[in-house]
Design a protein around this motif. Sequence first.
Motif, PDB file in Angstrom:
ATOM      1  N   SER A 123      -0.196  16.369  -2.749  1.00  0.00           N
ATOM      2  CA  SER A 123      -0.688  16.091  -1.400  1.00  0.00           C
ATOM      3  C   SER A 123      -1.744  14.993  -1.419  1.00  0.00           C
ATOM      4  O   SER A 123      -1.720  14.066  -0.600  1.00  0.00           O
ATOM      5  N   GLU A 143      -1.661  11.174   0.176  1.00  0.00           N
ATOM      6  CA  GLU A 143      -2.714  10.598   1.005  1.00  0.00           C
ATOM      7  C   GLU A 143      -3.243   9.300   0.388  1.00  0.00           C
ATOM      8  O   GLU A 143      -3.541   8.338   1.098  1.00  0.00           O
ATOM      9  N   HIS A 191      -0.847   6.252   1.145  1.00  0.00           N
ATOM     10  CA  HIS A 191      -0.461   5.914   2.510  1.00  0.00           C
ATOM     11  C   HIS A 191      -1.677   5.534   3.346  1.00  0.00           C
ATOM     12  O   HIS A 191      -2.765   6.089   3.175  1.00  0.00           O
ATOM     13  N   ASP A 192      -1.458   4.592   4.235  1.00  0.00           N
ATOM     14  CA  ASP A 192      -2.492   4.153   5.157  1.00  0.00           C
ATOM     15  C   ASP A 192      -2.635   5.189   6.266  1.00  0.00           C
ATOM     16  O   ASP A 192      -1.641   5.562   6.912  1.00  0.00           O
ATOM     17  N   SER A 193      -3.849   5.643   6.504  1.00  0.00           N
ATOM     18  CA  SER A 193      -4.064   6.724   7.462  1.00  0.00           C
ATOM     19  C   SER A 193      -3.797   6.297   8.897  1.00  0.00           C
ATOM     20  O   SER A 193      -3.453   7.127   9.740  1.00  0.00           O
ATOM     21  N   LEU A 194      -3.938   4.999   9.203  1.00  0.00           N
ATOM     22  CA  LEU A 194      -3.756   4.540  10.581  1.00  0.00           C
ATOM     23  C   LEU A 194      -2.283   4.377  10.933  1.00  0.00           C
ATOM     24  O   LEU A 194      -1.824   4.867  11.971  1.00  0.00           O
ATOM     25  N   THR A 195      -1.534   3.700  10.084  1.00  0.00           N
ATOM     26  CA  THR A 195      -0.144   3.379  10.405  1.00  0.00           C
ATOM     27  C   THR A 195       0.862   4.308   9.747  1.00  0.00           C
ATOM     28  O   THR A 195       2.033   4.332  10.152  1.00  0.00           O
ATOM     29  N   GLY A 196       0.433   5.063   8.731  1.00  0.00           N
ATOM     30  CA  GLY A 196       1.370   5.882   7.982  1.00  0.00           C
ATOM     31  C   GLY A 196       2.189   5.089   6.976  1.00  0.00           C
ATOM     32  O   GLY A 196       3.014   5.652   6.254  1.00  0.00           O
ATOM     33  N   ASN A 214       0.159   2.103   1.334  1.00  0.00           N
ATOM     34  CA  ASN A 214      -1.022   1.246   1.255  1.00  0.00           C
ATOM     35  C   ASN A 214      -0.910   0.298   0.058  1.00  0.00           C
ATOM     36  O   ASN A 214       0.142   0.176  -0.560  1.00  0.00           O
ATOM     37  N   ASP A 223      -7.206  -1.053  16.452  1.00  0.00           N
ATOM     38  CA  ASP A 223      -6.323  -0.080  15.807  1.00  0.00           C
ATOM     39  C   ASP A 223      -4.966  -0.015  16.508  1.00  0.00           C
ATOM     40  O   ASP A 223      -3.911   0.058  15.858  1.00  0.00           O
TER      41      ASP A 223
END
Length: 556
Positions: A124, A128, A131-136, A139, A184
């Motif tokens: 998990s 995280e 992956h980019d938290s804003l776009t999913g 990263n 954003d």
Amino acid sequence: MLASEEGLPPEVLRYRQDYLEALPIAAAVIGLQDGKPGIIAANDKLNLVAGPDLPRRYMAQMSGRLRAFLLSDEEHLEYQWQEPGIGNRHFTVRFSRLSPAVNHARRCLLSLVDRTAQVETERSLRAEMLHDSLTGLPNRLAFNEAVEAAIEADAGGQDSFAVLVVDLTRFSRINECMGSMAGDELIITVARRLMATLRAGDVLARLGGDEFGILLRLADGPGDALQAARRIASTFATPIRLSELEICVDCAVGCALMNGRAAQAGDIIRNAQFAMKRAKQSGRVEVYQPGEVSAARRRFSLETELRRAIDRDELSLAFQPLINLETNSVSGFEALARWIHPDHGPIPPSEFIPVAEESGLIVPLGRWALDATARTLAEWDRRTGRVLPVYAGVNVSAVQLQRDDVAAGVAGALGANGLDGSRLTLELTESAIISDPDRAGRVLTALKMLDARIAMDDFGTGYSNLAYLQKLPIDILKIDRSFVTGMLADRDSIAIVRAVLSLADALGMKTTAEGIETVELARTLAALGCSTGQGYYFAKPLSADDALDYLLARAA
């Protein structure tokens, strides 16, 4: 119970079981019987952790490794084991040798630690992390891994993959004007549009801020990358709606092909970023050219060495004469920075001045040039025993004008050497003035209060607003050598020179023509009314001592 354990006293068996139950982990004693491992004894924790059917799963999955351990001389063995099937548990399995049984049969202690929760947590967290938290989107780290995998797949170096880096050209302005929430929302919308341009198998990632990376498989060669870049550019043709506004967003796209010269993911991504920076300037898709990284490394190395050279006062000045075209006497000199590297020899100003401007070293370099020029003028006065009727021009870059208190630097140089302000002329380019006309106006006014003169360098090569010539206290227009050198054979060039001379005369300004290399040019410019000439016809840039000798010789 194995046959080898039969006949042991009950209290021995009981003690052994008590020891096993006292252990804080699932454990069992394993022994060999007829060359096959089997369970001698086990504690209740083993059944709780592994379940009642451990023997079946154990024999199927561990017996071979355990048998090899029991027949070896190893004291310990530890490894990770996952139950077969999807979603099954993960264990740390450890074998620890025990003393042989009464019949000398080999034994060991098997222990199991359930790591399933830990493994799931790690998965998990890794998801995280990747992956980019804003776009999913994936990263930068995940994109690096994807490119590394593509490099391994492309071991033959057939250019079957490419990396594109996409950067939004107006994002910072939108973020500043509309706030981070709108920024954003813009990033999310851009990510969706970029995703719609990709084919199956392509990878889109957010590298950070307003920068995206795309890994492409080139089915039909490098042309695929350019087609993808065109699709990306076209997707921004439609404005993006943010709140009540429609925002036109543009992007810069840089491309790097994957081949044997890019051995690591970081290399090819950096190559694409270099190309993207060029795309910002050119306004078109750019493909990385070999050698750009080496050039950037050289600039970075040059920055370090230039900083050291300034600190150690290892630079020098050359002085190119400025000749009064009417009297043929020396009016002054233009001071030019020179750098002779102890290992690499002369470094041309066209190479180290841009590095100084990019790094901010232009501020200490400009201060040094002012001080060194003033010291040289004062030294000439001292050697001749009089105040010489010459001035020196010192170049001031746009970056220096923005970041430094130029007037204070000039005042300090004049005061430290006992010079009048008229002995210095500050030469500024059109870009230095136009980039911030209000600041330029304040600086030039402060310089005029010191009696220094102002020259606009390279006049005619930029996009000057002629209104500035009326508003700003400019004394001299310097006509760029690109108009002067070929003016006798080019009607357009001579027309431009005539126009500049007429404009200067109407505004009460003097003129200096650069690039005079023949006597015909000197005479023609003098006939046209040009005040001052500069060029190889008169003299190349000279050392301070040679410049003084030149001045005295022409005055004799």
